[in-house]
Design a protein around this motif. Structure first.
Motif, mmCIF file in Angstrom:
data_model
loop_
_atom_site.group_PDB
_atom_site.id
_atom_site.type_symbol
_atom_site.label_atom_id
_atom_site.label_comp_id
_atom_site.label_asym_id
_atom_site.label_seq_id
_atom_site.Cartn_x
_atom_site.Cartn_y
_atom_site.Cartn_z
ATOM 1 N N UNK A 194 17.558 18.823 64.852
ATOM 2 C CA UNK A 194 18.993 18.987 64.621
ATOM 3 C C UNK A 194 19.282 19.337 63.155
ATOM 4 N N UNK A 195 18.667 18.607 62.236
ATOM 5 C CA UNK A 195 18.870 18.882 60.809
ATOM 6 C C UNK A 195 18.388 20.295 60.472
ATOM 7 N N UNK A 196 17.203 20.655 60.944
ATOM 8 C CA UNK A 196 16.652 21.985 60.670
ATOM 9 C C UNK A 196 17.545 23.074 61.252
ATOM 10 N N UNK A 197 17.973 22.891 62.477
ATOM 11 C CA UNK A 197 18.829 23.870 63.148
ATOM 12 C C UNK A 197 20.169 24.006 62.434
ATOM 13 N N UNK A 198 20.804 22.863 62.111
ATOM 14 C CA UNK A 198 22.097 22.913 61.430
ATOM 15 C C UNK A 198 21.992 23.618 60.080
ATOM 16 N N UNK A 199 20.953 23.288 59.318
ATOM 17 C CA UNK A 199 20.785 23.918 58.007
ATOM 18 C C UNK A 199 20.488 25.410 58.128
ATOM 19 N N UNK A 200 19.739 25.786 59.158
ATOM 20 C CA UNK A 200 19.358 27.184 59.336
ATOM 21 C C UNK A 200 20.519 28.023 59.873
ATOM 22 N N UNK A 201 21.317 27.456 60.760
ATOM 23 C CA UNK A 201 22.346 28.255 61.430
ATOM 24 C C UNK A 201 23.758 28.059 60.889
ATOM 25 N N UNK A 250 9.241 31.802 50.654
ATOM 26 C CA UNK A 250 9.874 30.605 51.207
ATOM 27 C C UNK A 250 11.248 31.033 51.698
ATOM 28 N N UNK A 251 11.457 30.907 52.980
ATOM 29 C CA UNK A 251 12.721 31.326 53.580
ATOM 30 C C UNK A 251 13.658 30.137 53.728
ATOM 31 N N UNK A 252 14.878 30.433 54.111
ATOM 32 C CA UNK A 252 15.837 29.376 54.420
ATOM 33 C C UNK A 252 15.323 28.502 55.543
ATOM 34 N N UNK A 291 24.522 27.109 57.471
ATOM 35 C CA UNK A 291 24.620 27.149 56.007
ATOM 36 C C UNK A 291 24.141 28.520 55.537
ATOM 37 N N UNK A 292 24.270 28.765 54.275
ATOM 38 C CA UNK A 292 23.811 30.043 53.712
ATOM 39 C C UNK A 292 22.286 30.123 53.639
ATOM 40 N N UNK A 293 21.600 29.054 53.989
ATOM 41 C CA UNK A 293 20.128 29.082 53.972
ATOM 42 C C UNK A 293 19.560 30.119 54.929
ATOM 43 N N UNK A 294 20.309 30.472 55.960
ATOM 44 C CA UNK A 294 19.824 31.434 56.954
ATOM 45 C C UNK A 294 19.396 32.746 56.302
ATOM 46 N N UNK A 295 20.062 33.160 55.242
ATOM 47 C CA UNK A 295 19.743 34.437 54.602
ATOM 48 C C UNK A 295 18.969 34.264 53.293
ATOM 49 N N UNK A 296 18.600 33.053 52.965
ATOM 50 C CA UNK A 296 17.944 32.752 51.695
ATOM 51 C C UNK A 296 16.463 33.068 51.769
ATOM 52 N N UNK A 297 15.918 33.700 50.706
ATOM 53 C CA UNK A 297 14.496 34.005 50.633
ATOM 54 C C UNK A 297 14.055 33.974 49.181
ATOM 55 N N UNK A 298 12.891 33.357 48.926
ATOM 56 C CA UNK A 298 12.374 33.250 47.576
ATOM 57 C C UNK A 298 10.900 33.649 47.586
ATOM 58 N N UNK A 299 10.545 34.646 46.779
ATOM 59 C CA UNK A 299 9.158 35.104 46.676
ATOM 60 C C UNK A 299 8.511 34.522 45.436
#
Length: 148
Positions: free
Chosen positions: A97-104, A120-122, A106-114
């Motif tokens: 639930x926490x993972x799904x809520x944060x992924x869907x 490391x994705x959202x 919040x803005x983490x869905x489009x976050x990416x860090x190289x």
């Protein structure tokens, strides 16, 4: 060290138990993450299926180490296994639930860090935060219910 000296024997035992639980948790985290990210990134498995497979691998490792090393239980393994499964399902549900809520949601869905070729994705960050939720709730459940 001063804090440890002023603790009762029972308090020191609980701290020791928690520290062993953290060690098992670190091992489980490594196993779970390797399985999740290997399945998702290397094998191309659906992220949610990868997540479940990672937690199953961590679950098997966790039961063995928690029963024998963390809680030193000599009680019926089948009965504890059933309770452990119940706690796993409950805590996994919270993690999911926490993972799904944060992924869907919040803005983490489009976050990416190289970083040095590693991305490391959202979803990855959400998974790590969900794992923290899982670890805390699972320790409480196992201490109070499974291995009491």
């Amino acid at each position: 060290m001063y804090l440890t000296l002023n603790m009762s024997a029972q308090q020191r035992a609980v701290v020791s138990q928690f520290m062993r639980y953290i060690c098992v948790g670190i091992m489980n985290t490594c196993i779970t993450l390797v399985v999740i990210f290997s399945c998702k990134s290397v094998l191309g498995v659906n992220p949610w299926v990868s997540n479940a497979l990672g937690y199953v691998a961590g679950f098997l490792n966790s039961f063995i180490w928690n029963k024998l090393w963390v809680f030193h239980s000599k009680n019926n393994a089948l009965r504890e296994g059933i309770k452990f499964i119940g706690g796993f399902m409950l805590c996994y549900g919270l993690q999911l639930l926490v993972t799904w809520l944060l992924t869907t949601h919040t803005s983490l869905a489009s976050w990416e860090f190289d970083l040095a070729g590693f991305t490391l994705s959202g979803y990855g960050l959400s998974t790590l935060l969900g794992m923290c939720f899982y670890t805390l709730s699972n320790f409480i459940y196992n201490r109070v219910v499974t291995f009491k």
